[in-house]
Design an enzyme around this catalytic site. Structure first.
Site, mmCIF file in Angstrom:
data_model
loop_
_atom_site.group_PDB
_atom_site.id
_atom_site.type_symbol
_atom_site.label_atom_id
_atom_site.label_comp_id
_atom_site.label_asym_id
_atom_site.label_seq_id
_atom_site.Cartn_x
_atom_site.Cartn_y
_atom_site.Cartn_z
ATOM 1 N N GLU A 93 57.951 51.337 62.647
ATOM 2 C CA GLU A 93 58.873 52.693 62.669
ATOM 3 C C GLU A 93 58.741 53.738 61.757
ATOM 4 O O GLU A 93 59.265 54.710 62.365
ATOM 5 C CB GLU A 93 60.129 51.729 62.428
ATOM 6 C CG GLU A 93 61.246 52.700 62.412
ATOM 7 C CD GLU A 93 62.778 52.221 62.510
ATOM 8 O OE1 GLU A 93 62.956 50.984 62.269
ATOM 9 O OE2 GLU A 93 63.671 52.845 62.788
ATOM 10 N N ASP A 110 58.932 46.439 62.991
ATOM 11 C CA ASP A 110 60.117 47.009 62.593
ATOM 12 C C ASP A 110 60.399 46.353 61.098
ATOM 13 O O ASP A 110 60.621 45.368 61.132
ATOM 14 C CB ASP A 110 61.378 46.758 63.538
ATOM 15 C CG ASP A 110 62.395 47.634 63.106
ATOM 16 O OD1 ASP A 110 62.645 48.197 61.977
ATOM 17 O OD2 ASP A 110 63.594 48.005 63.986
ATOM 18 N N ILE A 112 62.463 47.047 58.794
ATOM 19 C CA ILE A 112 64.285 46.217 58.937
ATOM 20 C C ILE A 112 64.709 46.752 60.005
ATOM 21 O O ILE A 112 64.995 48.129 60.266
ATOM 22 C CB ILE A 112 65.025 46.859 57.638
ATOM 23 C CG1 ILE A 112 64.303 46.723 56.339
ATOM 24 C CG2 ILE A 112 66.265 46.387 57.441
ATOM 25 C CD1 ILE A 112 64.946 47.172 55.172
ATOM 26 N N ASP A 113 65.149 45.889 60.914
ATOM 27 C CA ASP A 113 66.061 46.262 62.024
ATOM 28 C C ASP A 113 67.102 45.824 61.640
ATOM 29 O O ASP A 113 67.657 45.050 61.178
ATOM 30 C CB ASP A 113 65.250 45.317 63.302
ATOM 31 C CG ASP A 113 66.066 45.677 64.871
ATOM 32 O OD1 ASP A 113 66.402 46.667 64.705
ATOM 33 O OD2 ASP A 113 66.570 44.896 65.290
ATOM 34 N N THR A 115 68.993 48.748 59.839
ATOM 35 C CA THR A 115 68.925 49.365 58.543
ATOM 36 C C THR A 115 70.306 49.716 58.104
ATOM 37 O O THR A 115 70.644 49.612 56.982
ATOM 38 C CB THR A 115 67.986 50.609 58.513
ATOM 39 O OG1 THR A 115 66.825 50.116 59.194
ATOM 40 C CG2 THR A 115 67.867 51.484 57.270
ATOM 41 N N ASP A 245 61.843 47.826 68.096
ATOM 42 C CA ASP A 245 63.009 47.255 67.921
ATOM 43 C C ASP A 245 63.070 46.121 69.034
ATOM 44 O O ASP A 245 63.641 44.969 68.897
ATOM 45 C CB ASP A 245 64.317 47.924 68.827
ATOM 46 C CG ASP A 245 64.665 49.104 67.825
ATOM 47 O OD1 ASP A 245 64.866 48.986 66.409
ATOM 48 O OD2 ASP A 245 64.483 50.060 67.977
HETATM 49 C C1 LIP Z 1 68.919 49.772 65.305
HETATM 50 C C2 LIP Z 1 68.673 48.759 66.814
HETATM 51 C C3 LIP Z 1 70.147 48.637 66.782
HETATM 52 C C4 LIP Z 1 70.478 49.989 67.752
HETATM 53 C C5 LIP Z 1 70.504 50.847 66.875
HETATM 54 C C6 LIP Z 1 69.054 51.070 65.907
HETATM 55 P P1 LIP Z 1 66.999 50.312 63.454
HETATM 56 O O1 LIP Z 1 67.360 49.691 64.879
HETATM 57 O O2 LIP Z 1 68.393 47.654 66.228
HETATM 58 O O3 LIP Z 1 70.552 47.382 68.020
HETATM 59 O O4 LIP Z 1 71.612 49.890 68.307
HETATM 60 O O5 LIP Z 1 70.549 52.338 67.348
HETATM 61 O O6 LIP Z 1 67.952 51.545 67.011
HETATM 62 O O7 LIP Z 1 66.851 51.814 63.372
HETATM 63 O O8 LIP Z 1 68.132 49.625 62.352
HETATM 64 O O9 LIP Z 1 65.708 49.648 63.051
#
Ligand code: LIP
Length: 322
Positions: A93, A110, A112-113, A115, A245
């Protein structure tokens, strides 16, 4: 003591097997899953070390955050993978495509999914690692953080093609719920762009909140997909999220017996711009409503073809949805 010794020797034996298979030129999906799991564990360690300390936040946009921990986690995760498979491609990412983009194998991370959740110490957040073979997910792992400051604990979801989906090593499957009315659903919203697709998803959120037992918004797509895979949620949809994601979560769902398509019903790829994952049974009642929403958005000029496909990939991804 004995169990940790046993765990260590199992780890060493499994690493040896991976090396032997790689040297023999054969790629075994279970080996790939084991490496994805170990990569997630390394990312987990980076997050654990940072989770109770103040965050260093950079704003990519007003609500688009990145922390120093995202960057450290990605470095450690992708560094580990590149060391194991120097001839494969990697996509993160934060850092984009690296390694051999022309390889049949692409590792997507990813670091940290979720964040924003992590920034606020609000679970869930996760590390996600998925592996594609010629564009098709074949192995993946997602480590989900739960708990609170000073008391973090994790759950590890893993899957490999043909081998099923596991939660902390125990095989799991999707739910058997076939009624929307009795289902628990999840969605997510684009945090950055609040245009027509975002507004349409507010309509879908309202519609399904009225028709089901509830629609949750957790803030971590990889975890949402993992929750569908292990049957604690019945379906999940989201527009405009990226390959990192969903790369691991897609396989978690399908290997657990679920279905994933683009929201318009077309064939899914991790580069699709919309995603509908369900236990399979809920696709029939939910998908036509999703399709109508996407068609309306396309008519208004919103692009729902695949996006963010890195340059130089050796394989083709699914053609545009509409
Ligand atoms: C997030 C996603 C989340 C989505 C956000 C964002 P990140 O990923 O997992 O569900 O709704 O828009 O993309 O940016 O925290 O890796």
């Amino acid at each position: 003591m004995f169990s940790s010794l046993r765990f260590f020797s199992q780890q060493v034996a499994s690493q040896r097997q991976v090396r032997a298979n790689a040297e023999a030129g054969s790629v075994n999906y279970k080996d790939l899953m084991d490496i994805a799991e170990e990569a997630c564990r390394r990312g987990e360690q980076v997050i654990r070390e940072a989770a109770d300390k103040p965050r260093e936040i950079t704003h990519k946009g007003a609500a688009d955050l990145v922390t120093d921990t995202d960057q450290k986690s990605e470095k450690v995760v992708l560094g580990f993978i590149s060391e194991k498979f120097p001839d494969h491609g990697v996509l993160g990412e934060e850092g984009g495509i690296a390694g051999n983009a022309g390889s049949d194998y692409l590792w997507i991370c990813d670091p940290i999914d979720g964040t924003t959740n992590f920034t606020h110490s609000y679970p869930p957040f996760a590390v996600s690692v998925g592996v594609l073979e010629k564009g098709v997910p074949v192995a993946g792992a997602v480590v989900e953080f739960a708990g609170s400051q000073g008391n973090w604990h994790t759950r590890m979801y893993t899957a490999y093609k043909g081998g099923g989906t596991y939660l902390d090593g125990r095989k799991v499957s999707v739910s058997s719920e076939d009624s929307v009315q009795q289902s628990l659903l999840i969605t997510g919203f684009d945090q950055v762009e609040h245009g027509e697709p975002w507004a349409k998803n507010m309509d879908l959120f309202k519609h399904f909140t009225d028709k089901s037992r509830g629609v949750r918004r957790s803030g971590a797509a990889a975890v949402d997909l993992a929750h569908v895979a292990c049957g604690i949620a019945d379906a999940y949809w989201e527009m405009r999220i990226k390959a990192w994601d969903v790369a691991a979560g897609t396989l978690l769902v399908t290997e657990a017996g679920g279905t994933i398509t683009s929201m318009d019903g077309s064939e899914h790829s991790v580069f699709s711009r919309s995603h509908l994952a369900s236990n399979g049974k809920l696709h029939k009642p939910m998908q036509p409503i999703m399709q109508e929403a996407i068609e309306e958005l396309v008519q208004k000029g919103n692009d729902f073809g695949p996006w963010f496909i890195p340059d130089g990939l050796s394989f083709k991804v699914t053609p545009p949805a509409i």
